[in-house]
Design an enzyme around this catalytic site. Structure first.
Site, short mmCIF file in Angstrom:
data_model
loop_
_atom_site.label_atom_id
_atom_site.label_comp_id
_atom_site.label_asym_id
_atom_site.label_seq_id
_atom_site.Cartn_x
_atom_site.Cartn_y
_atom_site.Cartn_z
N LEU A 8 0.84 -1.20 0.00
CA LEU A 8 0.00 0.00 0.00
C LEU A 8 0.88 1.25 0.00
O LEU A 8 1.74 1.42 0.87
CB LEU A 8 -0.91 0.02 1.23
CG LEU A 8 -1.79 -1.23 1.44
CD1 LEU A 8 -2.81 -0.97 2.54
CD2 LEU A 8 -2.48 -1.65 0.14
N ALA A 10 -0.55 4.55 -1.35
CA ALA A 10 -1.37 5.59 -1.97
C ALA A 10 -1.45 6.85 -1.11
O ALA A 10 -1.88 7.89 -1.58
CB ALA A 10 -2.77 5.06 -2.24
N ARG A 15 2.93 14.97 6.10
CA ARG A 15 3.92 15.46 7.07
C ARG A 15 5.35 15.46 6.53
O ARG A 15 6.25 15.98 7.18
CB ARG A 15 3.83 14.63 8.36
CG ARG A 15 2.66 15.07 9.23
CD ARG A 15 2.68 14.37 10.56
NE ARG A 15 2.17 13.01 10.47
CZ ARG A 15 2.48 12.04 11.33
NH1 ARG A 15 3.33 12.26 12.31
NH2 ARG A 15 1.96 10.84 11.19
N LYS A 22 5.87 10.23 -0.53
CA LYS A 22 6.58 9.79 0.68
C LYS A 22 7.40 8.52 0.46
O LYS A 22 8.55 8.45 0.87
CB LYS A 22 5.56 9.55 1.81
CG LYS A 22 6.18 8.91 3.03
CD LYS A 22 5.29 9.03 4.23
CE LYS A 22 4.17 8.02 4.25
NZ LYS A 22 3.51 8.00 5.57
N GLY A 141 -3.65 0.70 16.04
CA GLY A 141 -4.78 -0.20 16.25
C GLY A 141 -4.42 -1.22 17.33
O GLY A 141 -3.28 -1.69 17.39
N GLU A 155 -9.32 0.34 16.13
CA GLU A 155 -8.48 1.53 15.90
C GLU A 155 -8.54 2.43 17.14
O GLU A 155 -9.58 2.52 17.81
CB GLU A 155 -8.98 2.28 14.66
CG GLU A 155 -8.69 1.56 13.36
CD GLU A 155 -7.20 1.27 13.18
OE1 GLU A 155 -6.42 2.22 13.07
OE2 GLU A 155 -6.82 0.08 13.17
N ARG A 423 53.99 18.18 -26.67
CA ARG A 423 54.03 19.46 -25.96
C ARG A 423 55.04 20.33 -26.68
O ARG A 423 55.88 19.83 -27.45
CB ARG A 423 54.44 19.25 -24.50
CG ARG A 423 55.80 18.66 -24.38
CD ARG A 423 56.19 18.30 -22.96
NE ARG A 423 57.58 17.89 -22.94
CZ ARG A 423 58.10 17.07 -22.04
NH1 ARG A 423 57.36 16.56 -21.09
NH2 ARG A 423 59.38 16.77 -22.08
C1 UD1 Z 1 -2.92 1.62 10.16
C2 UD1 Z 1 -3.80 0.57 10.82
C3 UD1 Z 1 -3.49 0.51 12.30
C4 UD1 Z 1 -2.03 0.21 12.51
C5 UD1 Z 1 -1.16 1.21 11.78
C6 UD1 Z 1 0.28 0.81 11.83
C7 UD1 Z 1 -5.89 0.53 9.59
C8 UD1 Z 1 -7.31 0.96 9.57
N1 UD1 Z 1 -5.17 0.93 10.62
O1 UD1 Z 1 -3.29 2.87 10.70
O2 UD1 Z 1 -4.28 -0.49 12.93
O3 UD1 Z 1 -1.73 0.20 13.90
O4 UD1 Z 1 -1.55 1.31 10.39
O5 UD1 Z 1 1.07 1.81 11.29
O6 UD1 Z 1 -5.48 -0.20 8.71
N2 UD1 Z 1 -3.06 3.68 2.53
C9 UD1 Z 1 -3.45 3.61 1.21
N3 UD1 Z 1 -4.72 3.96 0.88
C10 UD1 Z 1 -5.61 4.38 1.81
C11 UD1 Z 1 -5.20 4.47 3.15
C12 UD1 Z 1 -3.93 4.10 3.49
O7 UD1 Z 1 -2.67 3.21 0.34
O8 UD1 Z 1 -6.74 4.68 1.43
C13 UD1 Z 1 -1.68 3.30 2.87
C14 UD1 Z 1 -0.88 4.46 3.41
O9 UD1 Z 1 -0.17 5.09 2.36
C15 UD1 Z 1 0.06 3.76 4.40
C16 UD1 Z 1 -0.74 2.57 4.87
O10 UD1 Z 1 -1.75 2.35 3.92
O11 UD1 Z 1 1.22 3.28 3.77
C17 UD1 Z 1 -1.36 2.77 6.25
O12 UD1 Z 1 -2.24 3.87 6.21
P1 UD1 Z 1 -2.28 4.93 7.39
O13 UD1 Z 1 -3.23 5.98 7.03
O14 UD1 Z 1 -0.91 5.32 7.79
O15 UD1 Z 1 -2.94 4.04 8.55
P2 UD1 Z 1 -2.80 4.29 10.09
O16 UD1 Z 1 -3.82 5.27 10.50
O17 UD1 Z 1 -1.42 4.53 10.47
#
Ligand code: UD1
Ligand code: MG
Length: 457
Positions: A8, A10, A15, A22, A141, A155, A423
């Site tokens: 994942l 996206a 930050r 990123k 989570g 969460e 030279r």
């Molecule tokens: C997520 C977990 C949480 C865990 C934490 C660990 C969920 C709902 N929560 O939370 O339980 O403790 O990671 O770091 O899964 N991403 C996408 N598309 C989206 C949303 C996210 O590609 O629509 C990717 C982000 O780029 C990232 C990863 O998924 O690489 C995690 O997403 P993030 O928003 O960081 O989740 P957390 O709130 O940290």
């Protein structure tokens, strides 16, 4: 059991305050997503699908540069981690086997940890979640466990005070049968504090169906995600500490380990010694017994056994240094092959060249390899001696055992065993130095007298 990876990537990464997505920020010379791909890649997956969103094209280019077979799935709107995984559906159409979900911004998950998750699957768990004991559970989570079963993930934003007290947290890494996972994801809703489709909800759904969900535990350090430049710097420091320790454990001497920086793929032989402030870019291999002296920078090159590099040397991509060869201070090489025991000891640039065994390249030698449009090759035969301050205007070929006179601009080939001199001949004018000096001294005396009387300046 065949395996597919879903990574994942996206998220916006707000930050980071960056125009670069990123996951393309680098640790140890590889983008964050490259680290995740390498960790998962060690398990020889059948497919690797990267889910992109923000900066998707840039991410896709880099991903396919690392692994041309990687598939890209676009997530146009970031509706949550479950929604993100669902986007891999088309790419994995017809695939049967396990899927492991990784995050592109979490570079330190170890292949062995993923293998342990696969073992848990083989032992009968339907869904395996990678958890860790968090020093500060904060916004992670929480894993709700009953006996040896994981029953739910909640969460932090949606958790009760009792649930918030749980320190066993979700890393985000999940392993399950792909079809089961996809079916569970199809049932995930978004009725939660964030209004997102949470991947974590599949655990409650699976447990409700009577499927077995299990937690595999890893060290918290592995789960470190990068969200800011400060975290990126901390990740780099963590990586380098590990790389230095590994290098020493495998038989390299590091005089001042804290000053040496490795790339993700640096390979060192035994008894390599590395002086302070040596920096490795990607793609460096060093053979046994070589010595890398202080303040040298190496990238995309090979250093042969027993060679001595530096101090203050710069080896650029395509450099191959033979055994026992020497590269001295302020020498830059690029796309250059140096034979065994050859020497370039001082102040030189050698690019697009092949230098034969035991050749000696004198101080200040420059290969003039670039005409502003094309690059040209320089060939120096074995045992040749290139005089100090020679300009080798490529394409040019200096034969084995040949010499060039110091200060020559060599534009034509020098045959084997010949001396090339290019030279202006020296002319001495008897007494002229003394006469000139007397004249200049007299001129200065006259001027300073004029200044004293304020006549002139
Ligand atoms: C997520 C977990 C949480 C865990 C934490 C660990 C969920 C709902 N929560 O939370 O339980 O403790 O990671 O770091 O899964 N991403 C996408 N598309 C989206 C949303 C996210 O590609 O629509 C990717 C982000 O780029 C990232 C990863 O998924 O690489 C995690 O997403 P993030 O928003 O960081 O989740 P957390 O709130 O940290
Ligand atoms: Mg996160």
């Amino acid at each position: 059991m065949s395996l597919s990876l879903i990574i994942l990537a996206a998220g916006r990464g707000t930050r980071m305050s960056s125009d670069l997505p990123k996951v393309l920020h680098e640790v140890a010379g590889a983008p964050l997503i490259g680290h995740a791909m390498m960790a998962g890649g060690a398990l020889s997956p059948e497919h690797c699908v990267v889910v992109t969103g923000h900066g998707g094209e840039m991410v896709a280019d880099r991903v396919q540069g690392i692994s041309p077979g990687a598939r890209i799935a676009q997530q146009k709107q970031q509706l949550g981690t479950a929604h993100a995984v669902a986007q891999a559906g088309d790419s994995l159409d017809g695939f049967s086997g396990d899927a492991i979900v990784l995050y592109g911004d979490t570079p330190f998950i170890r292949p062995d940890t993923l293998r342990r998750m696969q073992e848990r699957r083989r032992d009968g768990a339907d869904v395996v979640v990678l958890g860790f004991d968090a020093a500060d559970p904060g916004r992670y989570g929480r894993l709700v466990v009953e006996g040896d079963r994981l029953t739910r993930i909640v969460e932090a934003k949606d958790a009760s005070p009792d649930e918030l007290a749980i320190t066993l947290c979700n890393s985000g890494v999940v392993c399950a049968d792909w079809k089961t996972l996809l079916a569970l994801i199809g049932r995930v809703g978004n009725d939660n504090a964030n209004g997102e489709y949470y991947l974590t909800d599949i655990v409650g759904l699976a447990a409700g169906d009577g499927l077995r969900c299990a937690v595999e535990i890893c060290d918290e350090a592995e789960t470190m995600g990068i969200n800011s430049r400060a975290e990126l710097a901390r990740a780099e420091a963590t990586y380098q500490d590990g790389a230095r320790a590994r290098a020493m454990a495998e038989g390299a001497t590091l005089t001042a380990p804290e000053t040496v920086f490795f790339a993700h793929d640096t390979r060192l032989g035994r008894d390599v010694s590395i002086e302070p402030h040596v920096v490795f870019g990607p793609g460096v291999t060093v053979s046994d017994g070589a010595r890398l002296r202080a303040f040298s920078h190496l990238e995309g090159c090979h250093v042969g056994a027993g060679a001595v590099i530096g101090p203050y040397a710069r080896l650029r991509p395509g450099t191959r240094i033979g055994a026992q060869a020497r590269i001295g201070n302020f020498v830059e090489t690029k796309n250059a092959e140096l034979g065994d025991r050859a020497k370039i000891n001082h102040l030189s640039y050698v690019g697009d060249a092949r230098i034969g065994a035991e050749a000696n390249i004198g101080a200040g030698t420059i290969t003039c390899n670039y005409d502003g449009v094309f690059k040209h090759h320089t060939e120096v035969g074995a045992g040749a001696f290139i005089g100090t301050n020679t300009a080798l205007v490529a394409p040019v070929d200096v034969g084995a055992g040949a010499m060039t006179a110091a200060g020559s601009v060599i534009t034509g080939n020098v045959p084997e065993g010949a001396l090339g001199i290019a030279r202006a001949p020296q002319v001495n004018k008897p007494g002229l130095a003394r006469r000139m000096r007397d004249k200049l001294l007299a001129l200065r005396a006259k001027r300073s007298k004029q200044n004293t009387y304020g006549l002139d300046n």
